[in-house]
Design an enzyme around this catalytic site. Structure first.
Site, PDB file in Angstrom:
ATOM      1  N   LYS A  66      38.915  32.571  31.799  1.00 52.62           N
ATOM      2  CA  LYS A  66      38.382  34.032  31.415  1.00 52.62           C
ATOM      3  C   LYS A  66      37.498  34.402  32.775  1.00 52.62           C
ATOM      4  O   LYS A  66      36.847  35.390  32.591  1.00 52.62           O
ATOM      5  CB  LYS A  66      37.809  33.931  30.494  1.00 52.62           C
ATOM      6  CG  LYS A  66      38.524  33.628  29.264  1.00 52.62           C
ATOM      7  CD  LYS A  66      40.154  34.317  29.362  1.00 52.62           C
ATOM      8  CE  LYS A  66      40.199  35.624  29.273  1.00 52.62           C
ATOM      9  NZ  LYS A  66      41.585  36.232  29.520  1.00 52.62           N
ATOM     10  N   GLY A  68      38.947  35.487  35.552  1.00 51.95           N
ATOM     11  CA  GLY A  68      39.865  36.301  36.301  1.00 51.95           C
ATOM     12  C   GLY A  68      40.977  35.618  37.164  1.00 51.95           C
ATOM     13  O   GLY A  68      41.288  36.232  38.235  1.00 51.95           O
ATOM     14  N   HIS A 128      41.525  25.196  36.471  1.00 52.56           N
ATOM     15  CA  HIS A 128      40.099  25.543  35.606  1.00 52.56           C
ATOM     16  C   HIS A 128      39.226  24.337  35.928  1.00 52.56           C
ATOM     17  O   HIS A 128      38.383  24.338  35.306  1.00 52.56           O
ATOM     18  CB  HIS A 128      40.442  25.598  34.198  1.00 52.56           C
ATOM     19  CG  HIS A 128      41.362  26.874  33.830  1.00 52.56           C
ATOM     20  ND1 HIS A 128      40.851  28.243  34.477  1.00 52.56           N
ATOM     21  CD2 HIS A 128      42.193  27.339  33.042  1.00 52.56           C
ATOM     22  CE1 HIS A 128      41.902  29.065  33.927  1.00 52.56           C
ATOM     23  NE2 HIS A 128      42.408  28.526  33.174  1.00 52.56           N
ATOM     24  N   SER A 158      34.572  37.444  27.010  1.00 50.84           N
ATOM     25  CA  SER A 158      36.121  37.474  27.374  1.00 50.84           C
ATOM     26  C   SER A 158      36.921  36.335  26.540  1.00 50.84           C
ATOM     27  O   SER A 158      37.700  36.564  26.108  1.00 50.84           O
ATOM     28  CB  SER A 158      36.442  37.567  28.613  1.00 50.84           C
ATOM     29  OG  SER A 158      38.037  37.660  28.946  1.00 50.84           O
ATOM     30  N   TYR A 213      34.174  37.921  40.434  1.00 47.78           N
ATOM     31  CA  TYR A 213      34.834  38.895  39.939  1.00 47.78           C
ATOM     32  C   TYR A 213      34.373  40.330  40.071  1.00 47.78           C
ATOM     33  O   TYR A 213      34.962  41.109  40.277  1.00 47.78           O
ATOM     34  CB  TYR A 213      34.865  38.409  38.230  1.00 47.78           C
ATOM     35  CG  TYR A 213      35.897  39.365  37.343  1.00 47.78           C
ATOM     36  CD1 TYR A 213      36.936  38.956  37.025  1.00 47.78           C
ATOM     37  CD2 TYR A 213      35.162  40.576  36.775  1.00 47.78           C
ATOM     38  CE1 TYR A 213      37.665  39.871  36.066  1.00 47.78           C
ATOM     39  CE2 TYR A 213      35.749  41.359  36.020  1.00 47.78           C
ATOM     40  CZ  TYR A 213      37.051  40.986  35.513  1.00 47.78           C
ATOM     41  OH  TYR A 213      38.068  41.748  34.805  1.00 47.78           O
ATOM     42  N   LYS A 270      40.948  44.301  28.736  1.00 54.08           N
ATOM     43  CA  LYS A 270      39.952  45.263  29.393  1.00 54.08           C
ATOM     44  C   LYS A 270      39.974  45.396  30.820  1.00 54.08           C
ATOM     45  O   LYS A 270      39.866  46.303  31.410  1.00 54.08           O
ATOM     46  CB  LYS A 270      38.627  45.376  28.767  1.00 54.08           C
ATOM     47  CG  LYS A 270      38.560  46.029  27.344  1.00 54.08           C
ATOM     48  CD  LYS A 270      37.052  46.069  26.787  1.00 54.08           C
ATOM     49  CE  LYS A 270      36.949  46.996  25.448  1.00 54.08           C
ATOM     50  NZ  LYS A 270      35.553  47.188  25.250  1.00 54.08           N
TER      51      LYS A 270
END
Length: 313
Positions: A66, A68, A128, A158, A213, A270
């Site tokens: 989360k 990006g 990750h 997020s 981000y 979003k």
């Protein structure tokens, strides 16, 4: 024209289907002390991954869940395509669909790393994982590493919304329950602050470029230019504009059914900054501020995150 991503869609669908039949407590396993989702990762795959041989022209995108990574993957794939078209001396005869692999290094089966040898350069590989859990060949062979980081309050926010709709991950009844888990190292792929702290050890390496981000959201044109320069990829103005337009949140959300299948609806929620203000209580703000102070204050990555700007109410 978007590339077919059937392998991506299939793995997500299979993982979700398997997870829907499992009890919440069965969804995660520990490997070297870090929790991972059982429907995406396995100890066998982690052991097989140690044999992965990185190339010096590989593009490694490292980012905590989360942060990006799907967004930056779009940018990197477009840049790699531009580079490929300019450097190829003959028409590409590789069947990209046949050779397609799930982009996350630690997700797949034990034979994945042998198949990846057939992938043409430049490979865009996403992970990750913290640096100490990556194959040593990535550092030994000096692959280019894009390290994507995001302010921790928006990462938590997020991640919370993501777990509510993502069957392979444990969900939480309330935001308060999730926050407690996030702050006590129970998230898939481990503690975000530890992730940042470990990657900070590599922040000065010449083959590592840290990108936030927030800076990409603020000025995607400059961000794409800087990333391309780091990777040694030249672009015309028209190519730059194409990469920028295709990586807008609106464009990626519109094309998400083609690129990510039903998972796209979950991924592209979003795409903003400071959504944490809709969830964090005063006490939670204080707890996270304290954690950031303890782990990241005065570090290169901590400074780059501009915590005072993005994480203060």
């Amino acid at each position: 024209m978007e590339k077919p991503r059937q392998k991506f869609k299939d793995i997500i669908d299979q993982a979700s289907a398997a997870a829907s039949k499992m009890h919440r407590d069965e969804l995660m396993f520990l490997y070297k002390g870090v929790p991972y989702p059982v429907t995406f990762c396995s100890p066998e795959v982690f052991r097989a991954m140690e044999s992965f041989e990185a190339r010096s022209d590989d593009i490694i995108l490292a980012g905590y869940p989360k942060s990006g990574t799907n967004w930056l993957t779009q940018i990197l794939n477009d840049l790699a395509d531009i580079h490929e078209k300019k450097t190829q001396n003959k028409q590409n005869t590789v069947d990209n669909e046949e050779l397609e692999e799930f982009p996350y290094l630690e997700v797949g089966d034990t034979e994945k790393y042998e198949r990846m040898k057939r992938l043409p350069s430049r490979r865009v590989i996403v992970t990750h994982l913290r640096p100490e859990y990556l194959p040593r060949s990535i550092f030994k062979n000096k692959a280019k590493i894009l390290l994507l980081i995001r302010n921790p309050k928006d990462v938590a926010t997020s991640f919370y919304h993501f777990t509510k709709r993502m069957a392979p991950l444990p969900s939480y009844e309330t935001w308060d329950d999730f926050f407690e888990a996030f702050m006590t190292n129970k998230m898939a792929w481990g503690c975000y602050f530890q992730y940042l702290s470990e990657w900070n050890k590599y922040a000065d390496d010449e083959n590592v470029m840290a990108v936030t981000y927030e800076e990409l959201k603020e000025n995607r044109v400059v961000g794409v230019k800087n990333i391309a320069a780091f990777l040694g990829i030249s672009m015309t103005e028209a190519e730059l504009q194409s990469v920028v337009e295709r990586s807008s949140f609106q464009s990626m959300k519109k094309n998400s059914d083609k690129t990510h299948g039903s998972f796209g609806e979950i991924l592209f929620r979003k795409g903003g900054v400071s959504d944490w203000k809709n969830l964090f209580s005063e006490d939670q703000n204080e707890k996270m501020d304290k954690a950031f102070e303890e782990h990241m204050r005065g570090t290169k990555l901590g400074t780059k995150l501009k915590y005072e700007m993005y994480c203060k109410a």
